[in-house]
Design an enzyme around this catalytic site. Structure first.
Site, PDB file in Angstrom:
ATOM      1  N   GLY A 123       0.838  -1.254  -0.012  1.00 24.95           N
ATOM      2  CA  GLY A 123      -0.147   0.112  -0.087  1.00 24.95           C
ATOM      3  C   GLY A 123       0.884   1.416   0.009  1.00 24.95           C
ATOM      4  O   GLY A 123       2.105   1.217   0.264  1.00 24.95           O
ATOM      5  N   CYS A 124       0.154   2.347  -0.448  1.00 20.98           N
ATOM      6  CA  CYS A 124       1.081   3.628  -0.448  1.00 20.98           C
ATOM      7  C   CYS A 124       1.614   3.932   0.898  1.00 20.98           C
ATOM      8  O   CYS A 124       2.698   4.406   1.088  1.00 20.98           O
ATOM      9  CB  CYS A 124       0.162   4.600  -1.203  1.00 20.98           C
ATOM     10  SG  CYS A 124      -1.617   4.856  -0.588  1.00 20.98           S
ATOM     11  N   TYR A 125       0.563   4.018   2.052  1.00 22.76           N
ATOM     12  CA  TYR A 125       0.981   4.525   3.292  1.00 22.76           C
ATOM     13  C   TYR A 125       2.205   3.658   3.924  1.00 22.76           C
ATOM     14  O   TYR A 125       3.035   3.968   4.458  1.00 22.76           O
ATOM     15  CB  TYR A 125      -0.185   4.525   4.290  1.00 22.76           C
ATOM     16  CG  TYR A 125      -0.959   5.789   4.058  1.00 22.76           C
ATOM     17  CD1 TYR A 125      -0.761   6.940   4.310  1.00 22.76           C
ATOM     18  CD2 TYR A 125      -2.579   5.791   4.114  1.00 22.76           C
ATOM     19  CE1 TYR A 125      -1.532   8.055   4.353  1.00 22.76           C
ATOM     20  CE2 TYR A 125      -3.388   6.649   3.915  1.00 22.76           C
ATOM     21  CZ  TYR A 125      -3.014   8.014   4.095  1.00 22.76           C
ATOM     22  OH  TYR A 125      -3.677   8.988   4.212  1.00 22.76           O
ATOM     23  N   THR A 175       4.319   1.870   2.255  1.00 23.80           N
ATOM     24  CA  THR A 175       5.492   2.092   1.612  1.00 23.80           C
ATOM     25  C   THR A 175       6.346   3.244   2.431  1.00 23.80           C
ATOM     26  O   THR A 175       7.310   3.004   2.760  1.00 23.80           O
ATOM     27  CB  THR A 175       5.331   2.545   0.073  1.00 23.80           C
ATOM     28  OG1 THR A 175       5.035   1.260  -0.468  1.00 23.80           O
ATOM     29  CG2 THR A 175       6.587   2.627  -0.490  1.00 23.80           C
TER      30      THR A 175
END
Length: 346
Positions: free
Chosen positions: A145-147, A149
């Site tokens: 997920g972006c968060y 990462t």
């Protein structure tokens, strides 16, 4: 010979970002793209800036491919991934379906029964800087997920080196594109513009990823992580501000502590193309449109607390760019091929 690529759900933000990146990749060829609502339309009719890709959007992958990227929501993604794997096609899943090692944790946080649990054990968590060797040998990569990462890359050197206590706070902000293209009252212009809000305050679904990966680096009985997310009125970008008490005597005091923390981070990410340890606090525009994770570690000497700031573009390193980074590893290509864009600044 170019890698033949299929993109499942090219009409989402992550899907079209994949098309943008792969269109310029010297060793990849997009041969098939799908989209549920736009099936039958030319890709260029839906996205005019993709006019050089002469493909019709279909309901399913219709051409022979070596790898599929799935940008579908969770559950729907796993079903398509399972089909591809049964046909001997490698897969990179941008949804959350294969990120968690524990099936019960997945079903608890996502409130669904996993549609393809038989492939969970064989999947590799695709945070490239931590799992490079496993990714290169895998047929199924779960793109982070972006968060997670931004958060994991901010904290991994500190956790791995054992310099911090168990209590960690992650205060993260994201641009609106992280919510996807689907319609939602909370992402209407009038709701987002000139506004700033916290959300998922009782627990964001990305927390178990962060917990899982940082616990793997910790030599203790589990970290205590508080993870708070906020929506910022901008299109792209994530800024994660992370805090943790330093273990007494672990890195010295004052300016020595700051220098020692910086050295730990420099050594941890030495040789990494996309992890950049910088000498000043970063801003989201430092990563706009590129695959970098920019990290600034320091110490609050008054409280003996580690403070780390981390920035990524949520659609690139937080989604499509990292997915292409993983594809490169899976096919023995240079890891940075096709994803070395500089940030768009200002």
């Amino acid at each position: 010979m170019k890698v033949k690529v299929g993109i499942i759900n090219v009409t989402g933000y992550a899907g079209v970002e994949l098309a943008r990146i792969l269109a310029r990749h010297p060793n990849a060829e997009i041969t098939s793209v799908t989209g549920r609502s736009a099936a039958g339309q030319k890709l260029a009719d839906v996205f005019p800036h993709m006019s050089e890709i002469d493909l019709t959007i279909t309901e399913d992958i219709t051409e022979s491919v070596d790898v599929v990227f799935s940008a579908l929501p969770h559950a729907a993604s796993a079903e398509r991934i399972g089909k591809a794997l049964s046909q001997g096609v490698k897969a990179i899943d941008i949804s959350a379906d294969f990120r968690l090692n524990d099936l019960d944790v997945y079903e608890d946080w996502y409130s669904i029964q996993h549609p393809c649990p038989e492939h969970m054990e064989g999947s590799v968590y695709g945070l490239t800087e931590l799992h490079r060797d496993d990714i290169s040998e895998s047929s199924l990569v779960a793109n982070p997920g972006c968060y997670p990462t931004a958060s994991i890359m901010a904290l991994a050197p500190a956790v791995d080196s054992g310099i911090i206590e168990k209590d960690i706070i992650i205060d993260a902000k994201s641009g609106v594109s992280g919510a996807g293209r689907g319609l939602s009252l909370k992402t209407h212009f009038s709701e987002v513009n000139e506004n700033f809000m916290a959300y998922s305050v009782d627990g964001h679904r990305h927390l178990p990823e962060i917990q899982q990966e940082l616990d793997l680096l910790d030599d203790g009985d589990g970290l205590r992580i508080t993870f708070m997310t906020h929506l910022v009125p901008m299109t792209r970008g994530i800024l994660a501000s992370c805090y943790a008490p330093l273990k007494e005597g672990s890195i010295g005091t004052g300016d020595d502590a700051k220098a020692n923390v910086k050295e730990i981070y420099d050594n941890y990410y030495e040789g990494e193309t996309f992890a950049k340890v910088v000498p000043a606090p970063p801003m989201t525009k430092h990563t706009l449109g590129n695959n970098d994770c920019v990290v600034y570690p320091t110490v609050d000497t008054r409280t003996n607390r580690l403070v780390v700031f981390s920035c990524i573009d949520n659609l690139v390193k937080g989604a499509a760019g990292q997915a292409v980074q993983n594809m490169n590893l899976m096919f023995g290509l240079p890891e940075d091929e096709g994803i070395t864009q500089l940030a768009l600044y200002p």
